[in-house]
Each structure stands twice: as structure tokens, then as C-alpha cells.
Write an enzyme that holds these catalytic residues in place. Structure first.
Site, PDB file in Angstrom:
ATOM      1  NE  ARG A 106      -4.077  -1.874   0.177  1.00 12.44           N
ATOM      2  CZ  ARG A 106      -4.014  -3.068  -0.366  1.00 12.44           C
ATOM      3  NH1 ARG A 106      -2.918  -3.440  -1.025  1.00 12.44           N
ATOM      4  NH2 ARG A 106      -5.033  -3.909  -0.285  1.00 12.44           N
ATOM      5  CD  GLU A 144      -3.898   2.063  -6.231  1.00 15.37           C
ATOM      6  OE1 GLU A 144      -4.782   1.193  -6.400  1.00 15.37           O
ATOM      7  OE2 GLU A 144      -2.817   1.813  -5.690  1.00 15.37           O
ATOM      8  CG  HIS A 183      -3.222  -2.040  -6.954  1.00 13.18           C
ATOM      9  ND1 HIS A 183      -3.738  -1.255  -5.970  1.00 13.18           N
ATOM     10  CD2 HIS A 183      -2.956  -3.247  -6.358  1.00 13.18           C
ATOM     11  CE1 HIS A 183      -3.789  -1.929  -4.831  1.00 13.18           C
ATOM     12  NE2 HIS A 183      -3.325  -3.143  -5.046  1.00 13.18           N
TER      13      HIS A 183
END
Length: 316
Positions: free
Chosen positions: A233, A262, A281
Site C-alpha cells: 500500500r 488510484e 496495481h
């Protein structure tokens, strides 16, 4: 019952599960883009079920207050930091998750170590731009030191990959002891890990006590040739300090799969950071995970429709 499948950027959910089995009781609508704010409220308002692909759309109290029809959130994975599970319980909103393996994230993390070591992404771009061999000279990982911030399931998997490549493996986290580390890695102090590692890879769960865990002082201890890898993260790392270190040349590079915002928007400062590999991601986004996630999501919705919800999330 109307189902909103959100943020399916790769248009994967539609074809990786038998959604037709929910008919005629429920009908899914698939959204392949991401919207926020008022547009998100308007999109979700008619739906009773929302399918969340990881944390691409957070379901916080302020959003939930505008969704009186929402009765269920079906997320992929059994932990979703973007969902206020406690508030959902108060509202009577069922939250179900799916099981899945962490192997893809571990593989990506070590793949990014290899990509950094040989400048793979930069050399690909140079070759396509007309250069044959550039002045960049890569190095091997054998004999180098990998430092793991966090030695849980994923950290331990990465440690095994690193040892297979002949790397020395160090590990640190606030509660790690030599006994817990066992043979997976050498448990060391925070200072030793950042000072001696050639690559630092982060594998911690984000929480109030771990937010900003990797600080400016840690980055300053790293060798100027060392690289940081983050597939966990973004908020685990002081992002301003990381960008400053990269621009100042105090780090050899960074590979990032996670970001403060994001999807990353145009103009985000991270896009201009030098010596970086940026991936959108992708840690969990593999065919094998999806082939487990989406059929289980359909099962969860079907169980909810039958009045017997399953795979319930019990914490944020």
C-alpha cells in the site's frame, strides 16, 4: 435485484463467471471505468448490490449515506480496507468476500526486483526509441541483499524466491523476532535493514499503526544505489520523502505497484519521478486469481438471495 460490477478495468468479470445463474432474480451491469464524487453516487443509487474489485472504489460512511437501496457489497478478497465494514453492519448491509492466493503479488514483487537490477523497462524503451545499448549497466542479484519490511505470508514467499537466486535476506517489522523469522530470513533492526539492503520490498498490512511506517530517516539510511519495491500500500511509505529522495538521486530507483490515488491521474507527481518502474496495481490481477474471485462472487450473491449469506467480512 440490480448488481453493479464496478471498476472492471480489464473487462474480466463478465466472462470469468456464470452470471446467468442469478437470473431471473438478479441482473448485473458491468462498468469498466472509474468515477468518483457525485457521478459515483448517481451511478450506484439504483443498485441493491455492488461488486467491489479490491479497493478501486472505497465504500465509506459518506458514500453509503447516499445509497439507501444498497443491501450487499461483494468484494474480491477477504480484506478490503476501502469498505467501512462496521458501518455496513450498522446499516444492515451484508459484506461478503472471496478467497484467493497471494502468490501473484509475491511473484510481481520479486519480478520488479529483477526488472530494477537489469534496467529492463528503461532498456526496452530505449531500444524502441532507436538506441541499441545504452550507458546503463545492470547488475546481478546473486550475492546482493534483499530487505523485507514484513515477513508474513507474502514476505516469506518473496524470501524464498530471493534465496533461490542466491540473495541474502533480511527482515524487519515492529513485532518481528528471530524466533518468528525462523529460517525464512535474518531478523535485524530497522536501521540495519535499510542500511545494508540493496533492495527493500514492503509486505505489511496498512493500518493506523503502520501508516507512514517507512519514513524519511529510513530512506536516508539506504545506499544511493539501493532500490525500493512497494506492492503493498502506498500509504505505508512517506510518499513526499520517497519522491524527494528519487529526484535528489539518493536512491537508485523504485518500483511501485500502489499509489496514493488510484487510478493515477494525469499530472500526479509520481509520474515524473526518475528511475522508477510503475505498474497499475497488478499484484492480485492475474487470470488465476480472477478465475477464483468472480465465480465465488456469484456464489456469494446467490447465497445472499437465498437468505444465507456466506464468506462474510468481519473487519475492515
Amino acid at each position: 435485484m440490480r448488481i453493479a460490477v464496478l471498476d472492471d478495468f480489464q473487462d474480466a468479470a463478465r466472462n470469468m463467471a456464470d452470471w446467468a445463474r442469478l437470473a431471473p432474480r438478479a441482473q448485473p451491469t458491468f462498468f469498466t471505468d472509474n468515477v468518483t464524487g457525485d457521478a459515483l453516487v448517481e451511478r450506484l443509487r439504483p443498485f441493491e448490490v455492488a461488486v467491489a474489485i479490491r479497493e478501486r472504489t472505497p465504500f465509506r460512511k459518506d458514500l453509503l449515506a447516499h445509497l439507501p437501496n444498497l443491501r450487499m457489497i461483494a468484494t474480491v478478497g477477504m480484506r478490503n480496507l476501502g469498505i467501512d465494514v462496521a458501518h455496513c453492519r450498522e446499516r444492515g448491509i451484508v459484506v461478503s468476500g472471496t478467497e484467493g492466493g497471494g502468490h501473484p503479488t509475491a511473484e510481481l514483487a520479486f519480478g520488479l526486483v529483477l526488472a530494477l537490477s537489469r534496467n529492463i523497462v528503461a532498456e526496452d524503451r530505449s531500444l524502441r526509441a532507436g538506441a541499441w545499448q545504452t550507458r546503463r549497466i545492470g547488475g546481478v542479484v546473486r550475492g546482493r541483499t534483499l530487505g523485507l519490511v514484513g515477513l508474513g505470508k507474502l514476505g516469506t514467499e518473496v524470501a524464498g524466491m530471493a534465496r533461490a537466486f542466491g540473495m541474502r535476506v533480511l527482515a524487519w517489522s515492529p513485532n518481528l523476532t528471530p524466533e518468528r523469522a525462523g529460517s525464512a530470513a535474518e531478523a535485524v533492526s530497522r536501521e540495519t535493514l535499510f542500511a545494508e539492503s540493496d533492495y527493500v520490498s514492503i509486505h505489511m498490512v496498512l493500518g493506523e499503526r503502520t501508516r507512514g511506517l517507512v519514513r524519511e530517516a529510513d530512506l536516508r539510511r539506504m545506499k544511493p544505489t539501493a532500490c525500493l519495491v512497494n506492492t503493498s500500500r502506498a500509504a505505508l511509505v512517506d510518499q513526499a520523502a520517497l519522491l524527494a529522495a528519487l529526484h535528489a538521486g539518493r536512491l537508485g530507483g523504485a518500483a511501485l505497484d500502489v499509489f496514493d490515488t488510484e487510478p493515477v491521474r494525469p499530472g500526479d507527481p509520481v509520474l515524473d519521478a526518475p528511475n522508477t518502474i510503475l505498474t497499475p496495481h497488478l499484484g492480485y490481477a492475474t487470470r488465476e486469481n480472477y478465475e477464483g474471485y468472480f465465480p465465488q462472487t456469484v456464489e456469494n450473491i446467490e447465497a445472499f438471495l437465498d437468505g444465507a449469506p456466506m464468506r462474510l467480512l468481519t473487519h475492515d
